[in-house]
Design a protein around this motif. Structure first.
Motif, PDB file in Angstrom:
ATOM      1  N   VAL B 227       7.390   8.345  -9.200  1.00  0.00           N
ATOM      2  CA  VAL B 227       6.761   9.513  -8.602  1.00  0.00           C
ATOM      3  C   VAL B 227       7.074   9.546  -7.104  1.00  0.00           C
ATOM      4  CG1 VAL B 227       4.584  10.728  -8.180  1.00  0.00           C
ATOM      5  CG2 VAL B 227       4.859   9.394 -10.266  1.00  0.00           C
ATOM      6  N   ALA B 228       7.417  10.739  -6.616  1.00  0.00           N
ATOM      7  CA  ALA B 228       7.592  10.946  -5.180  1.00  0.00           C
ATOM      8  C   ALA B 228       6.504  11.899  -4.703  1.00  0.00           C
ATOM      9  CB  ALA B 228       8.968  11.530  -4.888  1.00  0.00           C
ATOM     10  N   VAL B 229       5.862  11.574  -3.586  1.00  0.00           N
ATOM     11  CA  VAL B 229       4.807  12.418  -3.035  1.00  0.00           C
ATOM     12  C   VAL B 229       5.355  13.140  -1.809  1.00  0.00           C
ATOM     13  CG1 VAL B 229       2.492  12.461  -2.048  1.00  0.00           C
ATOM     14  CG2 VAL B 229       3.047  10.806  -3.821  1.00  0.00           C
ATOM     15  N   MET B 230       5.256  14.456  -1.818  1.00  0.00           N
ATOM     16  CA  MET B 230       5.763  15.243  -0.683  1.00  0.00           C
ATOM     17  C   MET B 230       4.624  15.820   0.133  1.00  0.00           C
ATOM     18  SD  MET B 230       9.077  17.498  -1.756  1.00  0.00           S
ATOM     19  CE  MET B 230       9.438  18.165  -0.124  1.00  0.00           C
ATOM     20  N   TYR B 231       4.869  15.938   1.426  1.00  0.00           N
ATOM     21  CA  TYR B 231       3.916  16.607   2.315  1.00  0.00           C
ATOM     22  C   TYR B 231       4.716  17.319   3.390  1.00  0.00           C
ATOM     23  CZ  TYR B 231      -0.111  17.300   5.402  1.00  0.00           C
ATOM     24  OH  TYR B 231      -1.096  17.848   6.178  1.00  0.00           O
ATOM     25  N   LEU B 232       4.550  18.606   3.496  1.00  0.00           N
ATOM     26  CA  LEU B 232       5.181  19.403   4.540  1.00  0.00           C
ATOM     27  C   LEU B 232       6.684  19.132   4.690  1.00  0.00           C
ATOM     28  CD1 LEU B 232       3.521  21.449   6.177  1.00  0.00           C
ATOM     29  CD2 LEU B 232       3.699  19.929   8.117  1.00  0.00           C
ATOM     30  N   GLY B 233       7.380  19.157   3.561  1.00  0.00           N
ATOM     31  CA  GLY B 233       8.834  19.050   3.622  1.00  0.00           C
ATOM     32  C   GLY B 233       9.387  17.648   3.670  1.00  0.00           C
ATOM     33  N   HIS B 234       8.509  16.647   3.682  1.00  0.00           N
ATOM     34  CA  HIS B 234       8.970  15.265   3.752  1.00  0.00           C
ATOM     35  C   HIS B 234       8.444  14.469   2.565  1.00  0.00           C
ATOM     36  CE1 HIS B 234      10.374  15.379   7.992  1.00  0.00           C
ATOM     37  NE2 HIS B 234       9.514  16.383   8.043  1.00  0.00           N
ATOM     38  N   ILE B 235       9.217  13.440   2.187  1.00  0.00           N
ATOM     39  CA  ILE B 235       8.693  12.527   1.181  1.00  0.00           C
ATOM     40  C   ILE B 235       7.858  11.470   1.894  1.00  0.00           C
ATOM     41  CG2 ILE B 235       9.309  10.709  -0.465  1.00  0.00           C
ATOM     42  CD1 ILE B 235      11.551  12.445  -1.419  1.00  0.00           C
ATOM     43  N   MET B 236       6.616  11.297   1.430  1.00  0.00           N
ATOM     44  CA  MET B 236       5.707  10.359   2.067  1.00  0.00           C
ATOM     45  C   MET B 236       5.757   8.995   1.380  1.00  0.00           C
ATOM     46  SD  MET B 236       3.855  11.815   4.473  1.00  0.00           S
ATOM     47  CE  MET B 236       5.000  12.952   5.206  1.00  0.00           C
ATOM     48  N   GLU B 237       5.883   9.035   0.068  1.00  0.00           N
ATOM     49  CA  GLU B 237       5.873   7.785  -0.675  1.00  0.00           C
ATOM     50  C   GLU B 237       6.617   8.000  -1.976  1.00  0.00           C
ATOM     51  OE1 GLU B 237       2.020   6.057  -0.934  1.00  0.00           O
ATOM     52  OE2 GLU B 237       2.748   4.199  -1.808  1.00  0.00           O
ATOM     53  N   ILE B 238       7.387   6.986  -2.379  1.00  0.00           N
ATOM     54  CA  ILE B 238       8.080   7.088  -3.666  1.00  0.00           C
ATOM     55  C   ILE B 238       8.131   5.701  -4.284  1.00  0.00           C
ATOM     56  CG2 ILE B 238      10.355   6.941  -2.526  1.00  0.00           C
ATOM     57  CD1 ILE B 238      11.469   8.649  -4.824  1.00  0.00           C
TER      58      ILE B 238
END
Lengths: 338, 367
Positions: B227-238
């Motif tokens: 799973v990849a978590v996105m926030y405002l155009g960026h990946i925060m955690e994968i």
């Protein structure tokens, strides 16, 4: 002493194809300070129930019967004038879609102030000041400045807060929230749910939360009512519904939703689709999708609608199956065994 | 692990903001996707989650070149498709497909179901064995539709059935990779489970790789391998899904997970919730440094200056944060409620600091 009593509420809409019985004999009570969660899928009649309580259904297009009693007054038979005086002051509603429930041409402050002015004989300035206070109460930053903003300048979460401010500005004793967080992101949903809980404590209101999200119900509700095809199929405390569900539909809902805190190899869906309200099955409306039907002797499920009967104090179930059999079927299902 | 089927490096997708007047001038960019890198491996499902406006759908569309990216590199099955022309892309479309979110607007209401599902064959000039009609009816049967409904129109189908039509269309040409953009979010819970199971089955049967774009963290947990978590155009955690849900390190992932209400009243009342303040900042004018810092409780001066790189903190676990929070988040227990069975061997063991208490809700509400 319950604040709101709904007795045998029925709502039907005549259409070209026939009569759509959207709500079919719904009864419940709710006290001040308590939260009732109404759960169901699209078309189960949960929103129509709330609109009927608020007397927001157009009586030209809907056939309504039964009783909605607030403080001894039956709103179904009351005239429009009386209902208007109840709306806002006694009962208020938060609608699902904050994007389309605010008027785009008026500032948010004006819209909240209008709701206050309808019930209170005050000047425009005073009403606007009250609106600013309410916006502050629901957590809008810099309320004095933002009150003159228009809805498009607000984010989805802020619009929902403004809707809540509008609903609360006359201290209603009953607050109906129809899918209050469905259009919102989870982090904003958490903010709005905690706001609803806070205002409930502060005003000691009775709250009805209508939702399809079992997580939301588990978080806010004291009592839960599960609806299917216009009828209540199970009703009990939040612990009854989540830990001792008996009606196969409730069990099916719980077992089909994937969970954040759970690993499962495969989801267990409810087969088929909800029936059309125009062509309801002859017997139990859930029978065609029911996985417990084979446990019932004879063809009762296909011929007669079961009654909503008490299985233990405060917990009612609508099912032909014996209570002990229901419990064992439910246990198997929730353990992923059938 | 096997080779990536899709490899995205530093993908950027900007949409210009125009001001119209006597002369139309560009006043800025909506940085919908601002430099994300990820690989989708053969046969895996990569979940891409985030809140509305975080750029997850745009990333999904750009990944299979339904959009022309502003910058970065996309490699699909070893071929660089970043700047491929429409003509070059067309044969590749048999290998990569998409299922759209809204089953109501993604099917042409004037075409029969048969024609909708046959469209990929006709566009690509593929002549299946036994004729197109037979192939379409087989597809309909495969996704759980009645093949006799070949001549019906989309309005005669329910939401769940329409999504099955969308799935049938996407697998018609036997692709290897499908972008699923919120495929079940418009459906009711009981129907959602049917479609999720269908997606699981056809993935196994046709050896598909999925990029699963969704906002519902519970569904993503069920279907994804990583799973990849996105926030405002960026990946925060994968990272892999069990690590992400049991031991997330990015403060945003932690807040996101804690915000999801559990359908379990007792566990719910005992959880600590991280309430994020405020709303998502505008992607036209994102905050300096770390984009999450305006809502992050752990933000310090450094966060305003420096956007943290996505760096590896454990094998396969990358986060973009200067101050990862390891022990603060109370971990979500992995268990099978409503059952006393032991954990299946496939799931990982997690620290369970509070299992003796009533946190699971099982102990004191039993019959």
């Amino acid at each position: 002493m319950s604040y709101l009593e709904v007795k045998d509420l029925r709502v039907a809409f005549p259409t070209d194809d026939g009569l759509v019985q959207a709500v079919d004999g719904v009864s419940f009570n709710i006290e001040r300070g308590k939260t009732l969660g109404i759960v169901g899928e699209s078309g189960s009649g949960k929103s129509v129930t709330s609109l009927a309580i608020m007397s927001l259904l157009n009586r030209k297009h809907a056939i309504i019967s039964g009783e909605v009693i607030i403080e001894g007054k039956n709103l179904i038979t009351a005239d429009e004038e009386t209902v208007r005086s109840y709306r806002g002051h006694e009962m208020a509603m938060i609608f699902q879609d904050p994007m389309s429930s605010l008027h785009p041409f008026f500032s948010v402050g004006d819209q909240v102030a209008e709701a206050y002015k309808v019930h209170n004989d005050v000047s425009d300035e005073k009403a606007f000041d009250h609106a600013i206070q309410m916006l502050d109460r629901v957590g809008i930053p810099e309320p004095a400045k933002r009150a003159s903003d228009f809805p498009h300048q607000f984010s989805g979460g802020m619009r929902q807060r403004a809707m809540i401010a509008m609903a609360l500005c006359n201290d209603p004793s009953l607050l109906i929230a129809d899918e209050p967080t469905t259009a919102l992101d989870v982090t904003v949903q958490a903010q709005i749910l905690s706001l609803i809980k806070d205002v409930q404590k502060e005003f000691n209101s009775a709250v009805i939360v209508i939702t399809h999200d079992l997580g939301v119900v588990a978080e806010v509700a004291d009592d839960v009512m599960v609806m299917y095809a216009g009828r209540v199929v199970e009703r009990g405390t939040v612990n009854d519904i989540f830990y001792r569900p008996e009606m196969p539909y409730t069990v099916g809902l719980l077992s089909s939703a994937p969970r954040l805190d759970q690993v499962s190899d495969r989801l267990i869906p409810i087969e088929g689709q909800p029936p059309s309200l125009l062509r309801l099955p002859a017997g139990c409306s859930f029978a065609p999708r029911c996985f417990a039907k084979s446990h019932v002797n004879g063809d009762a499920c296909d011929t007669t609608m079961p009654e909503l009967l008490q299985t233990r104090p405060g917990h009612d179930v609508r099912c032909h199956l014996e209570s002990s059999a229901r419990i064992s079927v439910a246990k198997q299902r929730l353990a992923g065994e059938n | 692990m096997t080779e990536p089927i899709l490899s995205i490096t530093d993908l950027q997708m900007y949409f210009p903001v125009m001001k119209t007047g006597l002369r139309t001038v560009k006043t800025g960019d909506v940085k919908a996707v601002d430099g994300i890198s990820l690989d989708v491996m053969q046969g895996e499902t990569l979940g891409l989650v985030g809140e509305s406006g975080c750029g997850k759908s745009t990333a999904g569309r750009a990944a299979i070149r339904l959009l022309n990216p502003t910058g970065g590199k996309i490699v699909f099955e070893g071929q660089d498709i970043t700047n491929a022309s429409r003509r070059e892309l067309r044969p590749l479309r048999t290998r990569m497909q998409m299922v759209f979110q809204d089953p109501y607007s993604s099917l042409n209401p004037r075409h029969t179901v048969g024609r909708i599902i046959a469209a990929p064959f006709e566009i690509q000039g593929v002549k299946p064995e036994g004729g197109i009609k037979k192939a379409v009816q087989e597809l309909m049967e495969r996704v759980g539709l009645n093949p006799e409904h070949y001549n019906r129109y989309p309005n005669e189908f329910s939401g769940g059935q329409r999504q099955r039509i969308g799935v049938a269309r996407s697998i018609a040409l036997r692709p290897s990779f499908i972008v699923l953009d919120e495929p079940v979010s418009a459906l009711d819970v009981s129907i959602q489970a049917q479609v999720v199971n269908l997606l699981d089955d056809i993935q196994k049967e046709f050896k598909l790789s999925y990029l699963f774009v969704a906002h519902d963290l519970s569904v993503v947990r069920h279907i994804s391998d990583r799973v990849a978590v996105m926030y405002l155009g960026h990946i925060m955690e994968i990272t892999d899904r069990d690590t992400l849900y049991a031991a997330p390190q990015h403060p945003y992932t932690q807040a996101l997970l804690s915000a999801v209400p559990l359908p379990d009243p007792i566990a719910e009342s005992q959880r600590e919730r991280i309430l994020l303040q405020g709303d998502l900042p505008s992607p036209i004018n994102p905050p300096s440094g770390c984009v999450f810092r305006t809502r992050c409780v752990f933000a310090q001066d450094l966060c305003a200056v420096d956007m943290p790189e996505l760096r590896e903190v454990a094998p396969g676990h990358k986060i973009a944060c200067h101050f990862p929070q390891i022990s603060l988040q109370k971990q979500i227990e992995i268990r099978r409620p409503h059952s006393d069975q032991p954990m299946p061997p496939s799931s990982i063991q997690v620290d369970r600091p509070q299992t003796s208490g009533p946190a699971s809700g099982r102990d004191f509400v039993g019959e």
